[in-house]
Scaffold this active site. Structure first.
Site, PDB file in Angstrom:
ATOM      1  N   GLY A  26       0.829  -1.200   0.000  1.00 37.57           N
ATOM      2  CA  GLY A  26       0.000   0.000   0.000  1.00 37.57           C
ATOM      3  C   GLY A  26       0.857   1.240   0.000  1.00 37.57           C
ATOM      4  O   GLY A  26       1.927   1.282  -0.616  1.00 37.57           O
ATOM      5  N   HIS A 108       5.305   0.959  12.360  1.00 39.67           N
ATOM      6  CA  HIS A 108       4.503   1.512  13.465  1.00 39.67           C
ATOM      7  C   HIS A 108       4.494   0.451  14.545  1.00 39.67           C
ATOM      8  O   HIS A 108       4.359  -0.743  14.255  1.00 39.67           O
ATOM      9  CB  HIS A 108       3.095   1.848  12.996  1.00 39.67           C
ATOM     10  CG  HIS A 108       2.200   2.408  14.069  1.00 39.67           C
ATOM     11  ND1 HIS A 108       2.618   3.368  14.973  1.00 39.67           N
ATOM     12  CD2 HIS A 108       0.910   2.133  14.387  1.00 39.67           C
ATOM     13  CE1 HIS A 108       1.625   3.673  15.786  1.00 39.67           C
ATOM     14  NE2 HIS A 108       0.581   2.937  15.463  1.00 39.67           N
TER      15      HIS A 108
END
Length: 334
Positions: A26, A108
């Site tokens: 993505g 993350h």
């Protein structure tokens, strides 16, 4: 202050001869994968066969494998799928195929920090987190620059985790702009706080409440849109380029006086108290309320999330904005 590393402190050779599997293609996946490949690293892509991104990744010249096969083949596995599906991908495709000395990489820290993914002790676990959206990470790299990046070490099984993280961040382009070392805790909790209180939640709520206030007072919704939403970009660009002082130097004295005297009345100590409440809900040592709530919402199939999203789309500011933006030819087509 955090130490800042640049390319001259990074040794890409520690990743040469290694296969890096990027799981997901993505926003961040496509950018980081292409940047690393252009930096001379061996990158493959892990995607399910029914993913819409398979065609894109193949057109970009990558070997695309199922996440399980990509994990088997790789020495470095970077998980760039959405937070909400990372644990399932890890359980099904990654964990069974981890070997001694492999590295597990995130951009993350959510799943590691909140213990949703608990890697075995024989692999490195580190973070490389460019501080910008994927399209910017890719564009700036191609222009010869880079986007600053964070690194963090959660687990150092090989004694090489930091060297690997620095090399990895350099391959993405972070070493051209600056690489800062942090921790999974600090990255995760400050990132969530910034999104919820300032960058997304705080900003959108401020815009919408300002718009509502003007419209309810009888002002033209079109004018309210321009004053409360459209001009936000002009102000944030000035802040981005040179800080708050730069913005204040660039606006009129009237605007600056209003900023200095009225802004603190709107975002006051009561608002700050609410910010502290939100932060406590994010913090792991305070109970991880937000993480638990989001995982529960995910497991239910996102009923509240979808309801809130649809409610937001129906707000008057969206109808007014869509009409006005349709007349702004300079915006082009999205």
């Amino acid at each position: 202050m955090a130490q800042i590393y640049y390319d001259d402190s990074c040794d890409l050779s520690v990743l040469k001869g290694k296969t890096i599997a990027v799981i997901g293609y993505g926003s961040q996946g496509h950018a980081q994968a292409q940047n690393m490949r252009d930096s001379g690293l061996d990158v493959i892509i892990g995607l399910r066969s029914d993913s819409k991104s398979v065609k894109v990744a193949k057109e970009d010249g990558f070997d695309v494998l199922d996440p399980t096969e990509a994990s088997k083949k790789a020495d470095i596995i970077q998980v760039l799928a959405p937070d909400t599906i990372q644990r399932r991908i890890y359980d099904e495709s990654i964990e069974p195929n981890l070997k001694d000395g492999d590295a597990l990489v995130f951009s993350h820290g959510f799943n590691i920090h909140y213990d949703l993914i608990q890697p075995p002790s024989n692999v490195d676990v580190y973070m490389v987190a460019p501080k910008g959206p994927g399209h910017l990470v890719r564009r700036v790299y191609r222009e010869g620059g880079g986007v600053p990046a964070l690194i963090a070490i959660h687990q150092d099984a090989t004694g090489e985790a930091k060297k690997r993280a620095l090399a990895h961040a350099s391959g993405v382009g972070g070493g051209r702009a600056g690489i800062l070392e942090t921790t999974f805790r600090d990255e995760t909790e400050t990132d969530l706080f910034g999104e919820q209180v300032v960058l997304c939640g705080g900003l959108t709520s401020l815009i919408m409440k300002g718009f509502e206030t003007l419209v309810e007072a009888g002002y033209d919704p079109d004018i309210a849109y321009f004053e409360c939403l459209h001009e936000v970009k002009l102000i944030t660009d000035l802040i981005y380029e040179g800080g708050i002082a730069n913005m204040r130097d660039s606006i009129s004295d009237t605007a600056e006086y209003g900023d200095l005297t009225r802004g603190p009345r709107v975002v006051d100590d009561h608002a700050k108290a609410k910010m502290k409440e939100v932060l406590s809900e994010i913090q792991k040592d305070k109970g991880s309320k937000f993480a638990k709530e989001w995982v529960e919402e995910t497991n239910k199939g996102y009923p509240e999330f979808h309801k809130l999203r649809e409610t937001g789309k129906k707000h008057q500011i969206e109808e007014v904005g869509a009409r006005l933006r349709g007349m702004m030819k300079f915006l082009g087509k999205k």
